[in-house]
Design a protein around this motif. Sequence first.
Motif, PDB file in Angstrom:
ATOM      1  N   VAL A  80       0.859  -1.181   0.000  1.00 31.67           N
ATOM      2  CA  VAL A  80       0.000   0.000   0.000  1.00 31.67           C
ATOM      3  C   VAL A  80       0.897   1.233   0.000  1.00 31.67           C
ATOM      4  O   VAL A  80       1.784   1.358   0.847  1.00 31.67           O
ATOM      5  CB  VAL A  80      -0.933   0.025   1.234  1.00 31.67           C
ATOM      6  CG1 VAL A  80      -1.735   1.317   1.287  1.00 31.67           C
ATOM      7  CG2 VAL A  80      -1.849  -1.184   1.217  1.00 31.67           C
ATOM      8  N   VAL A  81       0.681   2.115  -0.955  1.00 28.76           N
ATOM      9  CA  VAL A  81       1.448   3.348  -1.059  1.00 28.76           C
ATOM     10  C   VAL A  81       0.466   4.502  -0.983  1.00 28.76           C
ATOM     11  O   VAL A  81      -0.560   4.504  -1.671  1.00 28.76           O
ATOM     12  CB  VAL A  81       2.223   3.414  -2.397  1.00 28.76           C
ATOM     13  CG1 VAL A  81       2.987   4.720  -2.525  1.00 28.76           C
ATOM     14  CG2 VAL A  81       3.149   2.219  -2.535  1.00 28.76           C
ATOM     15  N   THR A  82       0.762   5.465  -0.146  1.00 35.33           N
ATOM     16  CA  THR A  82      -0.079   6.652  -0.047  1.00 35.33           C
ATOM     17  C   THR A  82       0.820   7.876  -0.045  1.00 35.33           C
ATOM     18  O   THR A  82       2.032   7.761   0.169  1.00 35.33           O
ATOM     19  CB  THR A  82      -0.959   6.608   1.225  1.00 35.33           C
ATOM     20  OG1 THR A  82      -1.847   7.731   1.223  1.00 35.33           O
ATOM     21  CG2 THR A  82      -0.135   6.624   2.493  1.00 35.33           C
ATOM     22  N   GLY A  83       0.244   9.018  -0.308  1.00 33.81           N
ATOM     23  CA  GLY A  83       1.023  10.247  -0.297  1.00 33.81           C
ATOM     24  C   GLY A  83       1.464  10.608   1.108  1.00 33.81           C
ATOM     25  O   GLY A  83       0.949  10.088   2.097  1.00 33.81           O
ATOM     26  N   ALA A  84       2.430  11.510   1.167  1.00 35.68           N
ATOM     27  CA  ALA A  84       2.883  12.004   2.467  1.00 35.68           C
ATOM     28  C   ALA A  84       1.736  12.736   3.145  1.00 35.68           C
ATOM     29  O   ALA A  84       0.920  13.373   2.484  1.00 35.68           O
ATOM     30  CB  ALA A  84       4.076  12.932   2.280  1.00 35.68           C
ATOM     31  N   PHE A  85       1.668  12.645   4.443  1.00 37.11           N
ATOM     32  CA  PHE A  85       0.584  13.326   5.145  1.00 37.11           C
ATOM     33  C   PHE A  85       1.110  14.250   6.233  1.00 37.11           C
ATOM     34  O   PHE A  85       0.464  14.492   7.245  1.00 37.11           O
ATOM     35  CB  PHE A  85      -0.454  12.335   5.682  1.00 37.11           C
ATOM     36  CG  PHE A  85       0.113  11.126   6.387  1.00 37.11           C
ATOM     37  CD1 PHE A  85       0.345  11.136   7.739  1.00 37.11           C
ATOM     38  CD2 PHE A  85       0.396   9.975   5.667  1.00 37.11           C
ATOM     39  CE1 PHE A  85       0.844  10.018   8.378  1.00 37.11           C
ATOM     40  CE2 PHE A  85       0.891   8.848   6.297  1.00 37.11           C
ATOM     41  CZ  PHE A  85       1.119   8.869   7.670  1.00 37.11           C
ATOM     42  N   SER A  86       2.286  14.798   5.990  1.00 41.74           N
ATOM     43  CA  SER A  86       2.830  15.779   6.917  1.00 41.74           C
ATOM     44  C   SER A  86       2.228  17.152   6.620  1.00 41.74           C
ATOM     45  O   SER A  86       1.637  17.377   5.565  1.00 41.74           O
ATOM     46  CB  SER A  86       4.350  15.828   6.792  1.00 41.74           C
ATOM     47  OG  SER A  86       4.718  16.146   5.471  1.00 41.74           O
ATOM     48  N   VAL A  87       2.382  18.067   7.553  1.00 41.46           N
ATOM     49  CA  VAL A  87       1.827  19.410   7.386  1.00 41.46           C
ATOM     50  C   VAL A  87       2.552  20.168   6.284  1.00 41.46           C
ATOM     51  O   VAL A  87       1.946  20.930   5.542  1.00 41.46           O
ATOM     52  CB  VAL A  87       1.889  20.193   8.719  1.00 41.46           C
ATOM     53  CG1 VAL A  87       1.464  21.633   8.538  1.00 41.46           C
ATOM     54  CG2 VAL A  87       1.020  19.501   9.770  1.00 41.46           C
ATOM     55  N   ILE A  93       6.266  23.770   1.352  1.00 37.61           N
ATOM     56  CA  ILE A  93       4.915  24.129   0.913  1.00 37.61           C
ATOM     57  C   ILE A  93       3.899  23.445   1.824  1.00 37.61           C
ATOM     58  O   ILE A  93       4.039  22.270   2.157  1.00 37.61           O
ATOM     59  CB  ILE A  93       4.689  23.698  -0.546  1.00 37.61           C
ATOM     60  CG1 ILE A  93       5.681  24.413  -1.462  1.00 37.61           C
ATOM     61  CG2 ILE A  93       3.257  23.955  -0.986  1.00 37.61           C
ATOM     62  CD1 ILE A  93       5.710  23.851  -2.868  1.00 37.61           C
ATOM     63  N   ALA A  94       2.867  24.175   2.221  1.00 40.72           N
ATOM     64  CA  ALA A  94       1.836  23.613   3.096  1.00 40.72           C
ATOM     65  C   ALA A  94       1.042  22.541   2.354  1.00 40.72           C
ATOM     66  O   ALA A  94       0.615  22.741   1.222  1.00 40.72           O
ATOM     67  CB  ALA A  94       0.899  24.699   3.588  1.00 40.72           C
ATOM     68  N   SER A  95       0.868  21.397   2.993  1.00 42.28           N
ATOM     69  CA  SER A  95       0.073  20.316   2.425  1.00 42.28           C
ATOM     70  C   SER A  95      -1.412  20.644   2.565  1.00 42.28           C
ATOM     71  O   SER A  95      -1.821  21.359   3.484  1.00 42.28           O
ATOM     72  CB  SER A  95       0.387  19.005   3.147  1.00 42.28           C
ATOM     73  OG  SER A  95      -0.329  17.936   2.578  1.00 42.28           O
ATOM     74  N   GLN A  96      -2.207  20.110   1.672  1.00 45.05           N
ATOM     75  CA  GLN A  96      -3.649  20.344   1.718  1.00 45.05           C
ATOM     76  C   GLN A  96      -4.297  19.476   2.788  1.00 45.05           C
ATOM     77  O   GLN A  96      -3.882  18.335   3.019  1.00 45.05           O
ATOM     78  CB  GLN A  96      -4.253  20.058   0.352  1.00 45.05           C
ATOM     79  CG  GLN A  96      -3.687  20.980  -0.710  1.00 45.05           C
ATOM     80  CD  GLN A  96      -4.106  20.564  -2.103  1.00 45.05           C
ATOM     81  OE1 GLN A  96      -5.092  19.885  -2.303  1.00 45.05           O
ATOM     82  NE2 GLN A  96      -3.336  20.983  -3.086  1.00 45.05           N
ATOM     83  N   ALA A  97      -5.334  20.004   3.422  1.00 33.15           N
ATOM     84  CA  ALA A  97      -5.969  19.312   4.544  1.00 33.15           C
ATOM     85  C   ALA A  97      -6.491  17.939   4.152  1.00 33.15           C
ATOM     86  O   ALA A  97      -6.348  16.975   4.915  1.00 33.15           O
ATOM     87  CB  ALA A  97      -7.102  20.175   5.102  1.00 33.15           C
ATOM     88  N   ASP A  98      -7.101  17.817   2.972  1.00 30.94           N
ATOM     89  CA  ASP A  98      -7.630  16.511   2.583  1.00 30.94           C
ATOM     90  C   ASP A  98      -6.502  15.517   2.330  1.00 30.94           C
ATOM     91  O   ASP A  98      -6.638  14.339   2.617  1.00 30.94           O
ATOM     92  CB  ASP A  98      -8.594  16.606   1.402  1.00 30.94           C
ATOM     93  CG  ASP A  98      -7.998  17.201   0.142  1.00 30.94           C
ATOM     94  OD1 ASP A  98      -7.042  18.005   0.233  1.00 30.94           O
ATOM     95  OD2 ASP A  98      -8.496  16.872  -0.945  1.00 30.94           O
ATOM     96  N   ARG A 100      -3.687  15.470   3.987  1.00 32.57           N
ATOM     97  CA  ARG A 100      -3.229  15.065   5.321  1.00 32.57           C
ATOM     98  C   ARG A 100      -4.195  14.075   5.965  1.00 32.57           C
ATOM     99  O   ARG A 100      -3.788  13.256   6.779  1.00 32.57           O
ATOM    100  CB  ARG A 100      -3.043  16.288   6.208  1.00 32.57           C
ATOM    101  CG  ARG A 100      -1.907  17.189   5.744  1.00 32.57           C
ATOM    102  CD  ARG A 100      -1.543  18.251   6.762  1.00 32.57           C
ATOM    103  NE  ARG A 100      -2.664  18.957   7.351  1.00 32.57           N
ATOM    104  CZ  ARG A 100      -3.147  20.118   6.913  1.00 32.57           C
ATOM    105  NH1 ARG A 100      -2.608  20.702   5.847  1.00 32.57           N
ATOM    106  NH2 ARG A 100      -4.141  20.702   7.530  1.00 32.57           N
ATOM    107  N   ALA A 101      -5.458  14.107   5.604  1.00 27.95           N
ATOM    108  CA  ALA A 101      -6.441  13.177   6.165  1.00 27.95           C
ATOM    109  C   ALA A 101      -6.333  11.793   5.541  1.00 27.95           C
ATOM    110  O   ALA A 101      -6.555  10.782   6.217  1.00 27.95           O
ATOM    111  CB  ALA A 101      -7.858  13.728   5.959  1.00 27.95           C
ATOM    112  N   VAL A 102      -5.987  11.731   4.272  1.00 32.52           N
ATOM    113  CA  VAL A 102      -5.978  10.457   3.548  1.00 32.52           C
ATOM    114  C   VAL A 102      -4.865   9.529   4.030  1.00 32.52           C
ATOM    115  O   VAL A 102      -5.071   8.325   4.167  1.00 32.52           O
ATOM    116  CB  VAL A 102      -5.877  10.701   2.024  1.00 32.52           C
ATOM    117  CG1 VAL A 102      -5.599   9.419   1.273  1.00 32.52           C
ATOM    118  CG2 VAL A 102      -7.166  11.352   1.524  1.00 32.52           C
ATOM    119  N   GLY A 103      -3.689  10.061   4.295  1.00 33.73           N
ATOM    120  CA  GLY A 103      -2.562   9.220   4.706  1.00 33.73           C
ATOM    121  C   GLY A 103      -2.858   8.386   5.945  1.00 33.73           C
ATOM    122  O   GLY A 103      -2.772   7.150   5.901  1.00 33.73           O
TER     123      GLY A 103
END
Length: 116
Positions: A80-87, A93-98, A100-103
Amino acid sequence: MDGTGQAGQLSAGDPGRSRHRRPAPGPGPALREAEERAGALQVGVDTVEFLGHRDGVIEYGLSLRRDIVRAMRRHRPEVVVTGAFSVRMVGGIASQADHRAVGPAARDAERDAGNR
């Protein structure tokens, strides 16, 4: 491995949506889904399943985990590979809230999928 793969996408990306402008006219998610499937084939992924969540408003919770668990149980992935979910992303660059929720939801769903 037989050279095939599967991918799950929570949303189709709903192109053109932002807080600064209205959605762009045109095929929208259908075009993004076709682009994703074509790109996936290029790297050996023959199945892409879109789970129908709206881009930009995905929130962590039991319903999100449930949808991911169901997909994992259908496809039974070995990895399973998912995107980074850091802030912050690369370059600060600020990550998007959605995003950060998916990871964490994918990580937790992976565990949940094995709890039958």
